[in-house]
Design a protein around this motif. Structure first.
Motif, PDB file in Angstrom:
ATOM      1  N   SER A  21       0.836  -1.207   0.000  1.00 53.18           N
ATOM      2  CA  SER A  21       0.000   0.000   0.000  1.00 53.18           C
ATOM      3  C   SER A  21       0.869   1.255   0.000  1.00 53.18           C
ATOM      4  O   SER A  21       0.408   2.339   0.348  1.00 53.18           O
ATOM      5  CB  SER A  21      -0.944  -0.011   1.207  1.00 53.18           C
ATOM      6  N   GLY A  22       2.123   1.086  -0.390  1.00 55.46           N
ATOM      7  CA  GLY A  22       3.048   2.202  -0.423  1.00 55.46           C
ATOM      8  C   GLY A  22       2.798   3.136  -1.592  1.00 55.46           C
ATOM      9  O   GLY A  22       1.865   2.961  -2.373  1.00 55.46           O
ATOM     10  N   ASP A  23       3.664   4.136  -1.683  1.00 54.49           N
ATOM     11  CA  ASP A  23       3.554   5.123  -2.739  1.00 54.49           C
ATOM     12  C   ASP A  23       4.964   5.506  -3.185  1.00 54.49           C
ATOM     13  O   ASP A  23       5.904   4.736  -2.989  1.00 54.49           O
ATOM     14  CB  ASP A  23       2.740   6.333  -2.264  1.00 54.49           C
ATOM     15  N   ALA A  24       5.120   6.687  -3.743  1.00 52.50           N
ATOM     16  CA  ALA A  24       6.411   7.116  -4.271  1.00 52.50           C
ATOM     17  C   ALA A  24       7.504   7.168  -3.197  1.00 52.50           C
ATOM     18  O   ALA A  24       8.688   7.136  -3.512  1.00 52.50           O
ATOM     19  CB  ALA A  24       6.268   8.487  -4.932  1.00 52.50           C
ATOM     20  N   ARG A  25       7.119   7.244  -1.924  1.00 54.28           N
ATOM     21  CA  ARG A  25       8.097   7.295  -0.834  1.00 54.28           C
ATOM     22  C   ARG A  25       8.716   5.938  -0.538  1.00 54.28           C
ATOM     23  O   ARG A  25       9.777   5.847   0.064  1.00 54.28           O
ATOM     24  CB  ARG A  25       7.448   7.836   0.434  1.00 54.28           C
ATOM     25  N   GLY A  26       8.039   4.843  -0.914  1.00 59.24           N
ATOM     26  CA  GLY A  26       8.545   3.504  -0.637  1.00 59.24           C
ATOM     27  C   GLY A  26       7.420   2.529  -0.348  1.00 59.24           C
ATOM     28  O   GLY A  26       6.246   2.875  -0.420  1.00 59.24           O
ATOM     29  N   PHE A  27       7.790   1.303  -0.006  1.00 57.03           N
ATOM     30  CA  PHE A  27       6.774   0.288   0.236  1.00 57.03           C
ATOM     31  C   PHE A  27       6.153   0.444   1.611  1.00 57.03           C
ATOM     32  O   PHE A  27       6.721   1.058   2.514  1.00 57.03           O
ATOM     33  CB  PHE A  27       7.313  -1.135   0.013  1.00 57.03           C
ATOM     34  N   SER A  28       4.947  -0.125   1.776  1.00 55.99           N
ATOM     35  CA  SER A  28       4.239  -0.118   3.050  1.00 55.99           C
ATOM     36  C   SER A  28       3.347  -1.355   3.093  1.00 55.99           C
ATOM     37  O   SER A  28       2.511  -1.548   2.210  1.00 55.99           O
ATOM     38  CB  SER A  28       3.396   1.154   3.186  1.00 55.99           C
ATOM     39  N   PHE A  29       3.568  -2.212   4.081  1.00 53.24           N
ATOM     40  CA  PHE A  29       2.799  -3.449   4.212  1.00 53.24           C
ATOM     41  C   PHE A  29       2.203  -3.520   5.611  1.00 53.24           C
ATOM     42  O   PHE A  29       2.843  -3.127   6.577  1.00 53.24           O
ATOM     43  CB  PHE A  29       3.695  -4.676   3.993  1.00 53.24           C
ATOM     44  N   THR A  30       0.994  -4.032   5.713  1.00 54.97           N
ATOM     45  CA  THR A  30       0.323  -4.194   6.999  1.00 54.97           C
ATOM     46  C   THR A  30       0.023  -5.662   7.217  1.00 54.97           C
ATOM     47  O   THR A  30      -0.509  -6.332   6.333  1.00 54.97           O
ATOM     48  CB  THR A  30      -0.992  -3.384   7.023  1.00 54.97           C
TER      49      THR A  30
END
Length: 140
Positions: A21-30
């Motif tokens: 669910s990340g964006d241009a800043r980097g990855f994001s996982f929950t």
């Protein structure tokens, strides 16, 4: 969206590819709520890397439940069996997604780095680490 689950999962090992669910800043996982419920009270958090070609694990936990979160990056594989001489199974990861692995007690398991860079992962356990509670069981 929902995470993709391995339909061949067994009772002792559950593998889920997590959605980024990340964006241009980097990855994001929950981690899904059911993964946190599986571990229950978190008594230990362990962050590790595995160098190319190396294996960690080849053991089973007598009492501890663990959730391993494999970070995206390197290619790797997870190996396990259901105990009592059952066949070894494995699942390969291409490094494009984060992978969540839920490990029940008495499930021999190992993770291998099949890529060219460090494979990073984190384990959340239901009990504090006790070397007497991990029994050597080679699966890879």
């Amino acid at each position: 969206g929902t995470a993709r689950r391995d339909r061949s999962m067994t009772a002792k090992i559950q593998i889920t590819e997590l959605n980024n669910s990340g964006d241009a800043r980097g990855f994001s996982f929950t981690a899904p709520a059911e993964a946190l419920a599986f571990v229950g009270l978190m008594a230990d958090v362990h962050l590790a890397s595995t160098k190319p070609g190396a294996v960690r694990g080849n053991h089973c936990h007598l009492r501890r439940r663990a959730a391993i979160l494999v970070f995206p990056g390197a290619k790797g594989s997870f190996h396990w069996d259901e105990g009592d001489g059952s066949p070894v199974q494995h699942r390969e990861f291409d490094g494009s997604r984060a992978v969540l692995i839920l490990i029940s007690p008495d499930a021999p398991h190992a993770i291998r780095n099949d890529g060219d860079e460090s494979l990073c992962w984190m384990a959340i356990s239901s009990e504090t680490y006790d070397p007497a509670e991990s029994v050597a069981r080679k699966v890879v």
